[in-house]
Design an enzyme around this catalytic site. Structure first.
Site, PDB file in Angstrom:
ATOM      1  N   ASP A  26       0.841  -1.192   0.000  1.00  0.00           N
ATOM      2  CA  ASP A  26       0.000   0.000   0.000  1.00  0.00           C
ATOM      3  C   ASP A  26       0.878   1.245   0.000  1.00  0.00           C
ATOM      4  O   ASP A  26       1.954   1.234  -0.605  1.00  0.00           O
ATOM      5  CB  ASP A  26      -0.938  -0.038   1.227  1.00  0.00           C
TER       6      ASP A  26
ATOM      7  N   HIS B  82      -3.754   5.970   3.495  1.00  0.00           N
ATOM      8  CA  HIS B  82      -4.423   4.769   2.990  1.00  0.00           C
ATOM      9  C   HIS B  82      -3.785   3.488   3.531  1.00  0.00           C
ATOM     10  O   HIS B  82      -4.469   2.565   3.991  1.00  0.00           O
ATOM     11  CB  HIS B  82      -4.378   4.793   1.469  1.00  0.00           C
TER      12      HIS B  82
ATOM     13  N   SER C 181     -11.096  -0.820  -1.023  1.00  0.00           N
ATOM     14  CA  SER C 181      -9.830  -0.755  -0.298  1.00  0.00           C
ATOM     15  C   SER C 181     -10.023  -1.084   1.171  1.00  0.00           C
ATOM     16  O   SER C 181      -9.117  -1.587   1.831  1.00  0.00           O
ATOM     17  CB  SER C 181      -9.218   0.653  -0.403  1.00  0.00           C
TER      18      SER C 181
END
Length: 760
Positions: free
Chosen positions: A138, A214, A542
């Site tokens: 990520d 994220h 996600s």
């Protein structure tokens, strides 16, 4: 030399063109053709490229596990020369992938006593999960987050080969017994954004640290430690925790400001496999491509072969059909659904009508006095969408502005309204997003509403000479019904790469998820948002992907000898398709029942997955037979499988004959489709199962045998399903859905069936 020059000769000829403009490529090599004069493949690749290019940094990565070959910066001429070599299978341009951007454990039942499961208690599974390592590819990690506290954690498993790399803003000492690995891979990104590349480079510190948020969010969702009193500015207050709170976390930063490059992703997967992860979680993807051109699919195949469970997000391109990413059958493809938690907000019009929506706005509000309501009545889509620079301050100053959802980020629309002098925003869905409501931490008072309410408000503005509105916010509510609901943004089937494999595989929580965050960026992600937070609420596949990754870690702890395919089967065949109102799962895109093209096998249910009764297992050789049944060359299959002696002497009669836990039946020029499946007993000895089939008017389904008796644990029994399209059914271009269920008093092993007619 049969008209094809050896690699060395080609390399020497290329010296004169090595200064040409270059970009990154991934080069697939014939692994077994390495000359004996080179001790290792790395030496071979290095020597080759040193001759091929005048710059010493041309070799970006050498892949040793996930792929046979290397990544390098090459000119067009060098690419053409490489393609002529007998040692080169293919040269592929680097691909840009994108990110698929506290109550979840309770919603999944992880805060309750699981009771005895196969002789093991929930506390035993949590204890065993301390030996499970979840690798997350990520945007990196924020190691200081409380979600990565190692309090009470035992020593790191001795089998672990990973490490924490240093950077200008990251010390290896920031890792601990919870966060046991942190690496970064940026050579593909650097190549694309260099003076020779095609991206405009932003100044970015190269280290494992997450400056996007994220990666920290996904890692803590999968395996974050328990953190009390967590919230986003007061919203979703409570204890934040990952799915597998005792599992270890290893972070592999492969995504940067411009996205995630295939060469970096492949390098991250290559390293994670070597480091010794048990689960790989990738909340990113691109479009559909043949498996031999899909970087993630190639790396995931090796991971699967090594016993690593790979979970990937399905994508956020819903509700458009055939919009899936990450569809390889050895990958768990995860869609998104809602939780039973919401963040209600309200918009009251001047005609006293009160409309419900959602919001995570946490400021002072706009008071109780109605103000003017603005919307471009002329239909200028740019201003309707509140794109940057599209609003005229004289028309919106001091007013609440209606903005259509779509094109630009939802939170950016609010910033555009604020910058133009507006005091509030109603974010109104269009037909594409339907009734799906996603809450955001807006920079000004804002309420998101569904399409139907949005249309009513738009009509009110057009018909009233002096429209007004006032917005209010009511915090967090629980036990929302119905839930779960399939998110409208969640990508849909059918699977265009292989129509005979049903995707997505299942759904998990992916709307309004609270998890840890990077403290370098505000909750909206906008540069103008200077708020600092420890936790943020986000939505997307996600977010659903790491839920499944964490659940897989618990499953791995409970059943350490199960293959990734067996784990995947357990999760799929025990998923549920009935919501908390005892109705079929609904689709937020249209408030209608969802289908397996949206929810796959259903919503994940860890309790039942721990004891599925039966599993559909798939060996590596069976996956190879599947690949050989596709219209691929031997070289294409070798690119995925990485075995030099593939002959495809064994292939499936139909790709749908793979021992998959779901069915996709395609009637093309045939009225009869026949699939064979094999079930393995992982429940009790002496178990008997009988089959139940959904009956449809257009298809006759026969299962033989209709009863399976497993005398021993580990027994394998086969059955054949014959699907016959009935004559006279005019269904070309249509689709239907059903299920095949093997059940007894203790277990229900359910497989969805998707039927499609392309030509009859």
């Amino acid at each position: 030399m049969d008209g094809i020059w050896p690699l060395a000769a080609l390399l020497l000829l290329s010296l004169s063109i090595s200064t040409a403009a270059k970009q990154a490529y991934i080069v697939h090599m014939k692994h077994n053709t390495k000359p004996d004069s080179f001790p290792t493949h790395h030496d071979w690749y290095t020597a080759s490229l040193q001759s091929l290019a005048s710059t010493p940094d041309s070799l970006l990565y050498t892949y040793t596990n996930a792929f046979d070959g290397f990544a390098a910066s090459l000119s067009d001429e060098e690419v053409e020369l490489l393609k002529q070599s007998q040692s080169v299978v293919g040269v592929y341009e680097d691909t840009l992938y994108s990110l698929h951007t506290t109550r979840t454990p309770a919603f999944l039942g992880l805060n309750t006593d699981l009771g005895p499961l196969d002789g093991r208690h929930a506390s035993d599974i949590n204890q065993a999960s301390k030996d499970v390592i979840v690798g997350v590819l990520d945007t990196g990690i924020w190691p200081e987050s409380k979600s990565f506290s190692d309090s009470g954690m035992p020593e790191i498993p001795t089998r672990w080969k990973g490490e924490c790399e240093s950077g200008p803003d990251f010390s290896p000492k920031l890792c601990n017994k919870k966060l046991i690995g942190a690496r970064y891979f940026s050579k593909g990104y650097n190549m694309a954004s260099s003076g020779r590349g095609y991206l405009k480079k932003r100044k970015e510190i190269e280290s494992p640290r997450d400056r996007d948020g994220h990666g920290t969010h996904t890692a803590s969702t999968a395996a974050g430690s328990q953190v009390a009193n967590a919230s986003l500015l007061g919203y979703a207050s409570g204890t934040a925790r990952g799915m597998a709170t005792h599992a270890r976390v290893a972070s592999y930063k492969v995504c940067w400001t411009s996205g995630c490059f295939g060469s970096d992703i492949l390098a991250g997967m290559d390293r994670a496999i070597a480091d010794g992860v048990d689960v790989l979680s990738l909340s990113l993807g691109g479009g559909s491509a043949p498996y031999y051109r899909d970087t993630i699919a190639i790396g995931a195949f090796t991971a699967m072969e090594r016993g690593i469970f790979v979970s990937c997000s399905a994508g956020n391109s819903g509700p458009s059909i055939a919009s899936l990413a990450n569809v390889a059958p050895w990958i768990m493809t995860v869609g998104a659904g809602t939780l039973d938690r919401d963040f209600p907000a309200f918009a009251v019009m001047g005609n006293k009508k009160r409309f419900a929506g959602v919001s995570l706005y946490s400021g002072a509000g706009m008071g109780g006095k109605p103000v003017g309501l603005a919307y471009n009545k002329g239909g200028n889509s740019t201003s309707n969408l509140c794109m940057p620079g599209s609003l005229e301050p004289k028309l919106v100053r001091g007013k609440v502005v209606i903005c259509d959802r779509g094109i630009n980020p939802r939170v950016e629309k609010g910033a555009v309204v604020r910058d133009a002098g507006g005091v509030g925003m109603i974010l109104a869905n269009t037909a594409e997003s339907g009734e799906e409501l996603v809450a955001d931490s807006h920079l000004l008072p804002a309420v998101a509403v569904g399409r139907k309410i949005g249309d009513v408000i738009r009509e009110y503005v057009k018909s009233d000479p002096n429209p007004t509105a006032v917005l209010s916010f009511e915090g967090t509510v629980l036990n929302v019904r119905p839930s779960p609901v399939v998110a409208a943004f969640s990508s849909r089937g059918p699977n265009l790469v292989t129509r005979e494999i049903l995707k997505p595989d299942l759904i998990g929580p992916g709307v309004n998820i609270l998890a840890a965050w990077s403290e370098t960026i505000g909750p909206t992600g906008l540069e103008t948002d200077t708020r600092k937070i420890e936790f943020n609420i986000m939505s997307g596949t996600s977010m659903s992907c790491p839920h499944i990754s964490g659940v897989a870690a618990l499953l791995k702890a409970a059943h350490p000898t199960w293959s990734p395919s067996a784990m995947k089967s357990a999760l799929m065949t025990t998923a549920y398709v009935i919501d908390n109102t005892n109705s079929s799962l609904q689709d937020a895109a249209g408030s209608a029942p969802s289908s397996p093209w949206a929810h796959g096998s259903g919503h994940v249910d860890l309790h039942k997955a721990l004891s599925p009764g039966l599993v559909y297992d798939i060996s590596t050789d069976e996956y190879i037979a599947f690949l050989c049944s596709l219209d691929y060359t031997i070289e294409h299959v070798q690119a995925i499988v990485k075995r030099p002696n593939i002959t495809c002497s064994r292939k499936l009669s139909n790709p749908g004959d793979l021992n998959y836990p779901s069915f996709s039946v395609v009637f093309a020029n045939n009225r009869v489709v026949r699939y064979t499946r094999e079930l393995t007993n992982v429940g009790a000895a002496g178990s008997t199962y009988e089959v139940d089939v959904t009956r449809l008017p257009a298809v006759q389904v026969t299962v033989n045998p209709s009863k399976l008796v497993f005398k021993n644990v580990g027994d394998k029994l086969r059955y054949t399903v014959t699907f016959v399209a009935k004559k006279g059914a005019s269904l070309t271009g249509r689709s239907e859905f059903g299920a095949i269920v093997w059940r007894n008093a203790q277990h229900q092993v359910r497989s969805p069936v998707a039927y499609s007619w392309t030509q009859l």
